[in-house]
Design an enzyme around this catalytic site. Structure first.
Site, PDB file in Angstrom:
ATOM      1  N   ILE A 155      51.751  54.848  41.106  1.00 58.46           N
ATOM      2  CA  ILE A 155      51.684  55.071  39.648  1.00 58.46           C
ATOM      3  C   ILE A 155      50.957  56.367  39.285  1.00 58.46           C
ATOM      4  CG2 ILE A 155      51.966  52.611  39.069  1.00 58.46           C
ATOM      5  CD1 ILE A 155      48.947  52.619  38.280  1.00 58.46           C
ATOM      6  N   TYR A 199      34.338  50.919  37.424  1.00 62.93           N
ATOM      7  CA  TYR A 199      35.609  50.174  37.458  1.00 62.93           C
ATOM      8  C   TYR A 199      35.976  49.730  36.037  1.00 62.93           C
ATOM      9  CZ  TYR A 199      38.556  45.990  37.893  1.00 62.93           C
ATOM     10  OH  TYR A 199      39.531  45.033  37.717  1.00 62.93           O
ATOM     11  N   GLY A 220      49.368  43.685  46.517  1.00 59.63           N
ATOM     12  CA  GLY A 220      48.122  43.069  46.041  1.00 59.63           C
ATOM     13  C   GLY A 220      48.252  41.568  45.801  1.00 59.63           C
ATOM     14  N   GLN A 221      47.098  40.925  45.515  1.00 58.47           N
ATOM     15  CA  GLN A 221      47.133  39.454  45.457  1.00 58.47           C
ATOM     16  C   GLN A 221      47.947  38.903  44.284  1.00 58.47           C
ATOM     17  OE1 GLN A 221      43.676  37.028  44.798  1.00 58.47           O
ATOM     18  NE2 GLN A 221      42.581  38.559  43.595  1.00 58.47           N
TER      19      GLN A 221
HETATM   20  N1  LIG Z   1      40.759  40.803  41.582  1.00 55.93           N
HETATM   21  C1  LIG Z   1      40.128  40.374  40.495  1.00 55.93           C
HETATM   22  O1  LIG Z   1      39.157  39.595  40.572  1.00 55.93           O
HETATM   23  C2  LIG Z   1      40.586  40.780  39.148  1.00 55.93           C
HETATM   24  C3  LIG Z   1      41.613  41.683  38.981  1.00 55.93           C
HETATM   25  N2  LIG Z   1      41.976  42.077  37.715  1.00 55.93           N
HETATM   26  C4  LIG Z   1      43.093  42.996  37.552  1.00 55.93           C
HETATM   27  O2  LIG Z   1      44.262  42.296  37.957  1.00 55.93           O
HETATM   28  C5  LIG Z   1      45.196  43.220  38.531  1.00 55.93           C
HETATM   29  C6  LIG Z   1      45.652  42.697  39.873  1.00 55.93           C
HETATM   30  O3  LIG Z   1      44.508  42.569  40.705  1.00 55.93           O
HETATM   31  P1  LIG Z   1      44.611  42.127  42.235  1.00 55.93           P
HETATM   32  O4  LIG Z   1      45.982  41.667  42.569  1.00 55.93           O
HETATM   33  O5  LIG Z   1      43.460  41.267  42.511  1.00 55.93           O
HETATM   34  O6  LIG Z   1      44.337  43.538  42.933  1.00 55.93           O
HETATM   35  P2  LIG Z   1      44.608  43.993  44.425  1.00 55.93           P
HETATM   36  O7  LIG Z   1      43.559  45.004  44.758  1.00 55.93           O
HETATM   37  O8  LIG Z   1      44.798  42.822  45.317  1.00 55.93           O
HETATM   38  O9  LIG Z   1      46.037  44.721  44.300  1.00 55.93           O
HETATM   39  C7  LIG Z   1      46.198  45.970  43.716  1.00 55.93           C
HETATM   40  C8  LIG Z   1      47.382  46.630  44.395  1.00 55.93           C
HETATM   41  O10 LIG Z   1      47.615  47.896  43.776  1.00 55.93           O
HETATM   42  C9  LIG Z   1      47.914  48.837  44.800  1.00 55.93           C
HETATM   43  N3  LIG Z   1      47.661  50.194  44.342  1.00 55.93           N
HETATM   44  C10 LIG Z   1      46.499  50.903  44.378  1.00 55.93           C
HETATM   45  N4  LIG Z   1      46.713  52.143  43.924  1.00 55.93           N
HETATM   46  C11 LIG Z   1      48.021  52.226  43.575  1.00 55.93           C
HETATM   47  C12 LIG Z   1      48.837  53.260  43.065  1.00 55.93           C
HETATM   48  N5  LIG Z   1      48.341  54.470  42.811  1.00 55.93           N
HETATM   49  N6  LIG Z   1      50.140  52.992  42.830  1.00 55.93           N
HETATM   50  C13 LIG Z   1      50.668  51.781  43.106  1.00 55.93           C
HETATM   51  N7  LIG Z   1      49.953  50.765  43.627  1.00 55.93           N
HETATM   52  C14 LIG Z   1      48.633  50.986  43.847  1.00 55.93           C
HETATM   53  C15 LIG Z   1      47.006  48.433  45.940  1.00 55.93           C
HETATM   54  O11 LIG Z   1      47.446  48.999  47.145  1.00 55.93           O
HETATM   55  P3  LIG Z   1      46.359  49.410  48.267  1.00 55.93           P
HETATM   56  O12 LIG Z   1      45.553  48.176  48.525  1.00 55.93           O
HETATM   57  O13 LIG Z   1      47.230  49.851  49.397  1.00 55.93           O
HETATM   58  O14 LIG Z   1      45.533  50.508  47.671  1.00 55.93           O
HETATM   59  C16 LIG Z   1      47.145  46.907  45.896  1.00 55.93           C
HETATM   60  O15 LIG Z   1      48.261  46.487  46.642  1.00 55.93           O
HETATM   61  C17 LIG Z   1      44.480  44.572  38.541  1.00 55.93           C
HETATM   62  O16 LIG Z   1      44.869  45.291  37.396  1.00 55.93           O
HETATM   63  C18 LIG Z   1      43.018  44.217  38.423  1.00 55.93           C
HETATM   64  O17 LIG Z   1      42.269  45.252  37.817  1.00 55.93           O
HETATM   65  C19 LIG Z   1      41.369  41.607  36.591  1.00 55.93           C
HETATM   66  C20 LIG Z   1      40.330  40.715  36.699  1.00 55.93           C
HETATM   67  C21 LIG Z   1      39.898  40.183  37.982  1.00 55.93           C
HETATM   68  C1  LIG Z   2      30.065  38.454  48.753  1.00 57.43           C
HETATM   69  C2  LIG Z   2      28.832  38.144  47.918  1.00 57.43           C
HETATM   70  C3  LIG Z   2      28.756  38.574  46.603  1.00 57.43           C
HETATM   71  N1  LIG Z   2      27.666  38.283  45.863  1.00 57.43           N
HETATM   72  C4  LIG Z   2      27.596  38.702  44.455  1.00 57.43           C
HETATM   73  C5  LIG Z   2      27.816  40.180  44.213  1.00 57.43           C
HETATM   74  C6  LIG Z   2      28.385  40.189  42.814  1.00 57.43           C
HETATM   75  O1  LIG Z   2      27.331  40.139  41.867  1.00 57.43           O
HETATM   76  C7  LIG Z   2      29.181  38.896  42.746  1.00 57.43           C
HETATM   77  C8  LIG Z   2      30.672  39.062  42.965  1.00 57.43           C
HETATM   78  O2  LIG Z   2      30.878  39.776  44.125  1.00 57.43           O
HETATM   79  P1  LIG Z   2      32.256  40.444  44.532  1.00 57.43           P
HETATM   80  O3  LIG Z   2      31.936  41.829  44.958  1.00 57.43           O
HETATM   81  O4  LIG Z   2      32.910  39.539  45.519  1.00 57.43           O
HETATM   82  O5  LIG Z   2      33.158  40.419  43.241  1.00 57.43           O
HETATM   83  P2  LIG Z   2      33.562  41.614  42.241  1.00 57.43           P
HETATM   84  O6  LIG Z   2      34.189  42.701  43.021  1.00 57.43           O
HETATM   85  O7  LIG Z   2      32.458  41.956  41.338  1.00 57.43           O
HETATM   86  O8  LIG Z   2      34.691  40.824  41.448  1.00 57.43           O
HETATM   87  C9  LIG Z   2      35.291  41.439  40.350  1.00 57.43           C
HETATM   88  O9  LIG Z   2      36.445  42.114  40.802  1.00 57.43           O
HETATM   89  C10 LIG Z   2      37.058  42.886  39.795  1.00 57.43           C
HETATM   90  C11 LIG Z   2      38.310  43.516  40.404  1.00 57.43           C
HETATM   91  C12 LIG Z   2      37.275  42.179  38.527  1.00 57.43           C
HETATM   92  O10 LIG Z   2      38.090  42.583  37.708  1.00 57.43           O
HETATM   93  C13 LIG Z   2      36.311  41.095  38.137  1.00 57.43           C
HETATM   94  O11 LIG Z   2      36.896  40.129  37.282  1.00 57.43           O
HETATM   95  C14 LIG Z   2      35.670  40.397  39.313  1.00 57.43           C
HETATM   96  O12 LIG Z   2      36.531  39.469  39.915  1.00 57.43           O
HETATM   97  O13 LIG Z   2      28.624  38.038  43.766  1.00 57.43           O
HETATM   98  C15 LIG Z   2      26.612  37.531  46.368  1.00 57.43           C
HETATM   99  O14 LIG Z   2      25.624  37.233  45.651  1.00 57.43           O
HETATM  100  N2  LIG Z   2      26.682  37.126  47.675  1.00 57.43           N
HETATM  101  C16 LIG Z   2      27.735  37.402  48.489  1.00 57.43           C
HETATM  102  O15 LIG Z   2      27.751  37.025  49.686  1.00 57.43           O
END
Ligand SMILES: NC(=O)C1=CN([C@@H]2O[C@H](COP(=O)(O)OP(=O)(O)OC[C@H]3O[C@@H](n4cnc5c(N)ncnc54)[C@H](OP(=O)(O)O)[C@@H]3O)[C@@H](O)[C@H]2O)C=CC1
Ligand SMILES: Cc1cn([C@H]2C[C@H](O)[C@@H](COP(=O)(O)OP(=O)(O)O[C@H]3O[C@@H](C)C(=O)[C@@H](O)[C@H]3O)O2)c(=O)[nH]c1=O
Length: 261
Positions: free
Chosen positions: A38, A126, A11-12
């Site tokens: 997990i 979520y 993941g990122q």
């Molecule tokens: N992205 C966001 O905007 C935000 C994220 N967060 C939190 O930050 C954390 C990191 O997010 P981010 O890096 O963006 O997430 P990503 O979705 O990029 O990465 C999550 C990773 O977890 C893996 N994964 C999924 N299921 C399992 C499992 N059962 N066991 C082990 N690994 C697993 C996924 O693999 P695969 O893709 O193969 O399923 C993926 O590689 C998360 O807890 C997220 O909830 C909080 C706020 C904002």
């Molecule tokens: C792609 C896109 C999204 N949107 C809107 C939809 C939504 O209300 C908002 C964000 O869209 P996204 O679906 O990209 O983001 P979203 O998946 O809601 O992002 C969230 O992800 C999870 C994992 C978190 O934990 C949060 O902090 C937050 O980052 O923007 C537009 O208006 N136009 C667009 O072209």
């Protein structure tokens, strides 16, 4: 030397941790879903029994907000039950868990930034699954940091920044909602913050908020992204006040940063 296990290595956030320069203070071990799932206690045990870890940074999560709304089961399996497995396993081995949670645990109705002590009330599946994960950790563990962050972006994977960048590169018109505000957060900055928790050896366990600290709407963020690409945001980005999504999102999810609860 501190031994640190990082889950969800594909993941990122994990990839941002992985690209940080290594030093002699901390040794990271990265495990992806194939090596340590997990939701599978046996695979957790296999990894934890192999090395004496001091910390586990849990980057594993189900993060597809829209799909979670349509079929929540998988989100709860990973974000709640998976976290429960990890919490129990870490606690019994005296491993400090650093777990990442989200602004989406809040309902967005507050005027002003959310404190770590504010009461969560998620409005989508979520967010509910992530909150249950937090609750399991609080119930099962003594040594933990729950770090809530928001709107993560990086060069890795699919996130709002990469989605907007890719569409703008193709010259597509972007219709972007102005209905929610939050703080975009560079996952590289979060990675550095997590590393500091470990190198500082803090024992002030609890819930913290971490963001880049600049609140804005998704619309404003899209404008910034397009402007930074030296493209004309005024022609590419169109404000949308009724953008339809399956999952509801909090109207205000600004987190007061580095606040402890
Ligand atoms: N992205 C966001 O905007 C935000 C994220 N967060 C939190 O930050 C954390 C990191 O997010 P981010 O890096 O963006 O997430 P990503 O979705 O990029 O990465 C999550 C990773 O977890 C893996 N994964 C999924 N299921 C399992 C499992 N059962 N066991 C082990 N690994 C697993 C996924 O693999 P695969 O893709 O193969 O399923 C993926 O590689 C998360 O807890 C997220 O909830 C909080 C706020 C904002
Ligand atoms: C792609 C896109 C999204 N949107 C809107 C939809 C939504 O209300 C908002 C964000 O869209 P996204 O679906 O990209 O983001 P979203 O998946 O809601 O992002 C969230 O992800 C999870 C994992 C978190 O934990 C949060 O902090 C937050 O980052 O923007 C537009 O208006 N136009 C667009 O072209």
């Amino acid at each position: 030397m501190k031994q640190v296990l990082v889950t969800g290595a594909g993941g990122q956030l994990a990839r941002c941790l992985q690209k940080m320069p290594q030093d002699s203070e901390v040794r990271f071990t990265f495990v992806n879903k194939a090596t340590m799932d997990i939701t599978d206690p046996i695979s957790i045990r296999r990894i934890l029994d192999n090395t004496e870890f001091d910390y586990c940074i849990n980057c594993a999560a189900y993060t597809d907000v829209e799909t979670a709304e349509k079929s929540p089961k998988k989100a709860f399996e990973v974000n709640a039950e998976g976290v429960r497995n990890l919490a129990g396993s870490c606690e019994s081995r005296a491993i400090t868990l650093i777990h990442i949670s989200t602004d989406y645990v809040f309902d967005g109705e507050k005027e002003g930034p959310y404190l770590a002590t504010d009461i969560p009330n998620p409005i989508n599946e979520y967010g509910k699954s992530k909150l249950l994960g937090e609750e399991y950790i609080k119930r099962l563990m003594t040594r933990y940091f729950i770090i809530r962050t928001s709107w993560l972006y990086s060069e890795f994977g699919s996130n709002f920044y990469t989605k907007i960048r890719d569409k703008a590169e193709k010259g597509e018109t972007l219709y972007i909602t102005d209905e929610q505000i939050g703080c975009p957060t560079d996952a590289n900055n979060l990675a550095q913050y997590l590393r500091k928790i470990i190198s500082g050896g803090s024992e002030d366990y609890g819930i913290y908020h971490f963001t880049d600290g600049v609140p804005m709407s998704w619309y404003q963020w899209a404008i910034n992204i397009v402007n930074d690409m030296a493209l004309d945001a005024s022609s590419l980005v169109v404000r949308h006040s009724n953008y339809r999504t399956f999952a509801a999102r909090p109207r205000n999810s600004v987190l007061k940063t580095q606040d402890q609860g």
